[in-house]
Write a protein that holds these residues in place. Structure first.
Motif, PDB file in Angstrom:
ATOM      1  N   GLN A 572      55.607   0.276  28.926  1.00  0.00           N
ATOM      2  CA  GLN A 572      55.385  -0.977  28.324  1.00  0.00           C
ATOM      3  C   GLN A 572      54.462  -1.779  29.174  1.00  0.00           C
ATOM      4  O   GLN A 572      54.933  -2.631  29.655  1.00  0.00           O
ATOM      5  N   ASN A 574      51.867  -4.358  30.160  1.00  0.00           N
ATOM      6  CA  ASN A 574      51.233  -5.839  29.819  1.00  0.00           C
ATOM      7  C   ASN A 574      50.022  -6.242  30.488  1.00  0.00           C
ATOM      8  O   ASN A 574      49.497  -5.686  31.321  1.00  0.00           O
ATOM      9  N   GLU A 579      47.222 -12.230  28.840  1.00  0.00           N
ATOM     10  CA  GLU A 579      48.462 -13.216  28.845  1.00  0.00           C
ATOM     11  C   GLU A 579      48.020 -14.565  29.601  1.00  0.00           C
ATOM     12  O   GLU A 579      48.564 -15.372  29.068  1.00  0.00           O
TER      13      GLU A 579
END
Length: 650
Positions: A572, A574, A579
């Motif tokens: 997972q 990111n 962001e």
């Protein structure tokens, strides 16, 4: 054997082969040093012809650029060849260390090889296996002679005789050998053409992943003088090579004609002059990039140089970018702080940066200021960080990487990991990846991608992984990579560079899964590097670039499209930059004077300033990334610190 030992003191082993070993020996009467090749007859059953051929040839030849046979001893079980001792190492090793030779150096080396080969051909001898591994330096001095050795595949032939035995080393073998139609001494001139090509640029004219594809290129004579590697090499040098790498052996220059070629004559040494200044670097450097891949520097007092940086368990990730007064190199960088709820700067500062310190001959515009940029980075940027992941800091043919590692040692980076150097015929330029750490690197893995295309085929692109011990309670996995580049800014998803990049992403994901599974699920993964995937929003569809979306899917789920299934191993990741800014910051390109442009709202905004190819000017791509996978370990999160001045990007 008794006669041999009465005459010679046999010493240490110098090397070994399939059915022989070479030992150093000293003449007890004169103190002169020699090499003794000891051939075990029991191990060479069926190869007697090769042995007899080598012995017969060595008895027959005497030339200053050919390793001489001094005398021969024989017993029932062994054959002892007392030979001239050469101590300067292989030309192969010198090319790997130095990268390439200048035209004068190359021409003088080739002249000496041609002189020896012409001598052999006049005697009716073809070597049939000329390559840098069989070319030695007589000693380690600057005026060492280049010497031809290993006559195991050589053959004495009559003028009318046509040799039909397929032999030689694949990358250097002539087309007529592969066609098995018979050939003559001209095979040696083809090999010299390949060697000359390698001397000038450090990589071979024919390169493929498998022999079948390689042989197809050789039989067609399909090679190029690739830009930018050949841009500054003379037309005479290219003409010389072109007249040797001729598929029709009857049209190929012979040794005598090659010696008279204008390029050779231009740099030909005076009669009896020894080749001088052939090697600027030692071929036996203790820090050879071929073996020195991961290192640990010991401090004088045997205490860890990073002991003052030890701290408690880390729980927060802070990503910060540079301020508007920083240089283009700093603006391209990304910093991550692993801190324990402390102000930014008190924790571990992490940097990922593409330095663009490319191999010699790869120059951008009139100069790309490699030394000046590396000096600035070493003195003004590197000291501010604790873990640094760098791309395009190549070891091939340059001491810049070694100098950077040395400077890092001086300021407390006690550990490093770098891409392995490759051989001349497989990814002959190293991957250019480097990780520097003030904290112990406790485990490493390395990956060379199965295949790259276009000019990337010259580079052993891949990834390196360092498992770093930050404290007793925290370890992190750092993966640093550099993927297939694109020859243009806009690339169709069906373009071969995209499909190849996706294959490399699959290899990278598999490497990450295999590398971290033995350490459990608690240690966070940071993946950084130059992905060469432009992620910027499409003006027409208003979302991430399609290739960016596919890249994220591959990294997370292992497939280009589709949702995860229960059978998938999910990483997972990111995208920390996205962001942070809610857009993809430019990390490559050129958008205005001094990297600052006026935007339509009147505000000054930072844009990347590049020193790369002219074709990249104005491209404004977002191709460098920092990904974080928290996994099941400490609760790491991304946060903004108001004390850090954060620029906006075009």
């Amino acid at each position: 054997m008794d006669k041999l030992t009465r005459r010679y003191e046999i010493g240490q082993a110098l090397g070994s082969g399939a059915f022989s070993e070479v030992r150093q020996a000293v003449d007890k009467n004169t103190g002169q040093q020699y090499a003794i090749k000891i051939i075990d007859k029991s191990k060479c059953a069926g190869k007697e012809g090769m042995i007899h051929s080598e012995v017969n040839i060595l008895k027959k030849v005497k030339h200053e650029n050919i390793i001489s046979l001094i005398e021969l001893y024989e017993t029932e079980t062994k054959l002892y060849l007392v030979m001239e001792l050469v101590t300067g190492g292989e030309l192969f090793d010198s090319i790997v260390e130095k990268g390439h030779y200048s035209e004068p150096e190359s021409a003088r080396i080739v002249y000496r090889i041609l002189s020896a080969v012409n001598y052999l051909h006049d005697l009716g001898i073809a070597h049939r296996d000329l390559k840098p591994e069989n070319l030695m330096f007589s000693d380690k001095t600057s005026n060492a002679r280049i010497m031809i050795g290993d006559f195991g595949l050589s053959k004495i032939f009559n003028e009318e005789e046509v040799m039909k035995t397929a032999c030689g080393t694949p990358g250097y073998v002539a087309p007529e050998v592969l066609k098995r139609k018979g050939y003559s001494r001209s095979v040696d001139l083809w090999s010299i053409g390949v060697i000359t090509y390698i001397l000038l640029v450090g990589y071979p004219p024919f390169y493929e992943e498998n022999n079948a594809a390689l042989f197809a290129l050789i039989m067609k004579g399909d090679y190029e003088f690739d830009s930018p590697y050949w841009d500054n090499i003379s037309k005479e040098a290219k003409d010389f090579i072109s007249k040797l790498l001729v598929v029709d052996h009857e049209k190929r220059l012979d040794a005598r004609a090659a010696i008279e070629h204008p390029w050779i004559k231009r740099f030909k040494p005076e009669e009896n002059e020894l080749v001088d200044n052939l090697r600027k670097l030692s071929v036996n450097s203790p820090e050879s990039p071929a073996t020195d891949i991961v290192g640990h520097f010991e401090t004088d007092n045997n205490e860890s140089a990073d002991s003052e940086h030890e701290f408690e368990r880390q729980e927060t990730v802070v990503l910060q970018n540079s301020n508007p007064k920083q240089t283009a190199a700093e603006r391209q960088s990304t910093a991550v702080n692993l801190v324990e709820k402390k102000p930014a700067g008190d924790g571990i500062r992490f940097l990922s940066l593409n330095l663009f310190i490319r191999p010699p001959l790869v120059k951008t515009n009139s100069s790309d200021y490699k030394d000046a940029r590396l000096t600035y980075f070493s003195e003004h940027i590197l000291p501010n960080y604790d873990i640094v992941a760098l791309q395009e800091i190549y070891a091939r043919g340059s001491s810049r990487q070694k100098k950077l590692i040395s400077r890092a040692k001086e300021i407390g980076f006690s550990y490093y990991l770098r891409s392995p150097a490759q051989d001349l015929l497989k990814g002959f330029i190293d991957g250019g990846l480097l990780i520097l750490s003030r904290y112990p690197i406790i485990h490493t893995t390395r990956l060379t991608f199965e295949k790259s295309i276009n000019t990337d085929r010259f580079t052993a692109k891949g990834a390196i992984h360092a498992h770093i011990q930050i404290s007793d309670d925290l370890r992190i996995h750092i993966f640093n990579t550099h993927l297939q580049s694109s020859p243009s800014v806009v690339v169709d998803l069906n373009d071969p560079v995209v499909t190849n990049r996706q294959k490399q992403l699959q290899e990278l994901r598999e490497m990450m899964i295999n590398s971290v599974k033995q350490f459990g699920d608690s240690d966070p993964i940071i993946l950084v590097g130059d992905m060469n995937v432009n992620s910027r929003f499409s003006k027409t569809i208003g979302r991430h670039s399609p290739e960016y979306s596919q890249m994220m899917n591959i990294l997370k789920y292992g497939r280009i499209t589709g949702e995860a299934t229960s059978q998938d191993t999910i990483l997972q990741f990111n995208d920390l930059l996205y962001e942070r800014y809610n857009e993809h910051p430019i990390t490559f390109g050129d958008s205005g004077e001094e990297g600052i442009v006026a935007y339509k709202d009147g505000q000054k905004r930072i844009a990347e300033k590049t020193l790369t190819e002219k074709s990249a000017v104005g491209c404004c791509q977002s191709i460098d990334y920092l990904f974080l996978a928290n996994r099941s370990g400490p609760a790491l999160k991304f946060e903004t610190n108001e004390n850090i001045l954060v620029p906006t990007f075009v």
